[in-house]
Write an enzyme that holds these catalytic residues in place. Structure first.
Site, mmCIF file in Angstrom:
data_model
loop_
_atom_site.group_PDB
_atom_site.id
_atom_site.type_symbol
_atom_site.label_atom_id
_atom_site.label_comp_id
_atom_site.label_asym_id
_atom_site.label_seq_id
_atom_site.Cartn_x
_atom_site.Cartn_y
_atom_site.Cartn_z
ATOM 1 N N THR A 139 -18.745 20.961 9.983
ATOM 2 C CA THR A 139 -17.404 20.603 10.138
ATOM 3 C C THR A 139 -17.029 20.563 8.418
ATOM 4 O OG1 THR A 139 -17.765 18.295 10.011
ATOM 5 C CG2 THR A 139 -17.221 19.211 12.125
ATOM 6 N N LYS A 156 -25.966 18.195 10.586
ATOM 7 C CA LYS A 156 -24.648 18.206 9.965
ATOM 8 C C LYS A 156 -24.162 16.916 9.676
ATOM 9 C CE LYS A 156 -21.012 17.577 11.461
ATOM 10 N NZ LYS A 156 -20.068 16.469 11.629
ATOM 11 N N THR A 205 -24.564 8.843 12.493
ATOM 12 C CA THR A 205 -23.156 9.314 12.533
ATOM 13 C C THR A 205 -23.302 10.577 12.024
ATOM 14 O OG1 THR A 205 -22.899 7.986 10.494
ATOM 15 C CG2 THR A 205 -21.801 7.048 12.489
ATOM 16 N N GLU A 254 -18.627 13.746 1.671
ATOM 17 C CA GLU A 254 -17.537 14.556 1.364
ATOM 18 C C GLU A 254 -16.829 14.166 -0.007
ATOM 19 O OE1 GLU A 254 -15.477 14.727 5.853
ATOM 20 O OE2 GLU A 254 -15.303 12.881 4.710
ATOM 21 N N ASN A 307 -10.116 13.567 3.411
ATOM 22 C CA ASN A 307 -9.562 12.964 4.483
ATOM 23 C C ASN A 307 -8.247 12.759 4.819
ATOM 24 O OD1 ASN A 307 -12.215 11.844 6.028
ATOM 25 N ND2 ASN A 307 -13.040 11.791 3.793
ATOM 26 N N SER A 332 -5.279 18.768 9.202
ATOM 27 C CA SER A 332 -4.376 20.200 8.826
ATOM 28 C C SER A 332 -5.194 21.205 8.242
ATOM 29 C CB SER A 332 -3.375 19.597 7.792
ATOM 30 O OG SER A 332 -4.079 19.073 6.523
#
Length: 409
Positions: free
Chosen positions: A159, A185, A196, A282, A404, A409
């Site tokens: 992702t 992932k 998670t 991230e 985040n 979008s």
């Protein structure tokens, strides 16, 4: 070249989900994402003993429920179908029926019993799967054994990940070479208990699903459950292992003389994937390892380590290369663990910051230089017992907010 880790465990260079005997895989672009591959499958030549651990989030997604049902039926799997872009979570009865449809389509495509198929999804929560694209995508899957097939699968499950996560290890057990491979992932919503992220492990070891389940639960406690990126727990994710027995070893049990070798093999694979997930948090620029010694027991040591690596103040200090050990003390003090406030030692890399709770003189420039490296080690000794534990995480950068703030979008 293979890397010898212990007298028995060897890391496979460029090891992956296809390293063990009897597995094939594929990944395709089904159209769920704009351009990247978004649908993948793992196939075992024969039914494989299987086990999984799942997120503890109360909003477990439909694919997890279907996978639980599949494994509960006989304890065997022969296929795992995975999509990215859409989590199929919080989607009610329609989402559950869509997950069942993914299972049945995969069953028909590969002529596998329906309850031998597991389903996994990852991506945006609260959106329905485009089942026309899923149907066409499953029909186009053509699993193979090449490294490029493994890369296709690894790409399809990503992702917000920047890099792919994979591993491979071998060990000799009773004269048989046992191999384990993995793919995973995860880069956000990482605070597992369990778990998670999506993690998939394959092995050619012979072991019952019951013993495999016990081994996986034991190992994930010290690996996947000891990483954190942002303290948030997802709705979807799991770690799943398939063991097809094609190495033809004597079945592994806790009474087997080489049981601990298998546990070590599984641990190495899970720890490798866990660290890769933490490193790819991230917006992350650094992998952080916290080791706690001298705690009351191992459980308290692991808890404190995770508290430190999960502290936003510690994470931002590491991002800014600020040797602010006071934030580490603050994170320790927030716990209910047994602490002697007069006996704590803290070191950041080779630099001692605190000894018996007394500040040490150190070079700020040297500390800043160490903290600007991609791997940071924090060592804490509490001097109250024999407990030891580790946890892994990453720094917290400006880019985490950027990623985040615009995830959909």
């Amino acid at each position: 070249m293979p890397l010898l880790l212990t007298n028995k465990i060897v890391e496979i260079e460029n090891g992956n989900i296809l390293s063990p005997q009897g597995f094939t895989t594929a990944g395709v672009h089904a159209g769920l994402r704009y351009a990247k591959k978004d649908l993948g499958v793992i196939i075992s030549e024969i039914p494989a003993s299987s086990a999984a651990v799942y997120t503890t989030n109360q909003f477990q997604a439909a694919p997890l429920k279907v996978t639980q049902e599949s494994i509960a039926s006989e304890g065997f799997l022969q296929a795992v179908v995975v999509n990215s872009a859409c989590a199929n979570a919080c989607t009610g009865d329609r989402g559950y029926m869509d997950a069942l449809k993914m299972r049945s389509l995969t069953s028909e495509k590969f002529n596998i019993k329906e309850h031998y198929v597991a389903v996994a999804s990852t991506g945006v929560i609260g959106e329905y799967l485009d089942m026309d694209k899923i149907t066409n995508g499953i029909e186009s899957l053509s699993p193979g054994k090449l490294n490029s097939d493994a890369v296709d699968f690894q790409t399809a499950i990503l992702t917000t990940d920047i890099v792919m996560k994979s591993c491979g290890y071998t060990a000799s057990i009773n004269g048989r070479t046992i191999t384990i491979g993995g793919a995973a992932k995860g880069s956000g919503m990482i605070h597992p208990n369990m778990a998670t992220m999506l993690g998939f492990l394959t092995t050619d070891a012979a072991i019952s699903s019951e013993n495999l389940s016990a081994a996986l639960k034991n190992v994930t406690t010290n690996t996947f459950n000891q990483i954190t990126v942002d303290g948030d727990t997802s709705t979807n994710d799991m770690v799943l292992v398939m063991a097809n027995g094609m190495a033809e070893n004597h079945p592994l049990t806790p009474d087997h003389p080489e049981w601990e070798t298998f546990i070590e093999l599984l641990t190495k694979a899970c720890e490798k994937l866990a660290k890769q997930i933490a490193m790819d948090g991230e917006g992350a620029t650094k992998l952080v390892e916290v080791e706690v010694l001298g705690a009351k027991d191992h459980e308290e040591a692991k808890f404190i380590a995770k508290q430190i690596v999960g502290s936003n103040l510690v994470k931002t200090a590491i991002f800014g290369a600020d040797a602010n050990w006071g934030r580490i003390i603050g994170a320790i003090g927030q716990t209910n663990a047994l602490i002697n406030p007069h006996r704590v030692d803290i070191a950041i890399g080779p630099i001692q910051m605190l000894k018996n709770s007394v500040p040490c003189v150190f070079s700020e420039n040297e500390a800043r230089g160490y903290l600007n490296q991609p791997f940071i080690k924090i060592l804490v000794d509490l001097h109250v017992g024999n407990g030891e534990g580790k946890a892994w995480g990453c720094d917290l950068s400006y880019n985490y907010v950027k990623i985040n703030a615009s995830y959909r979008s």
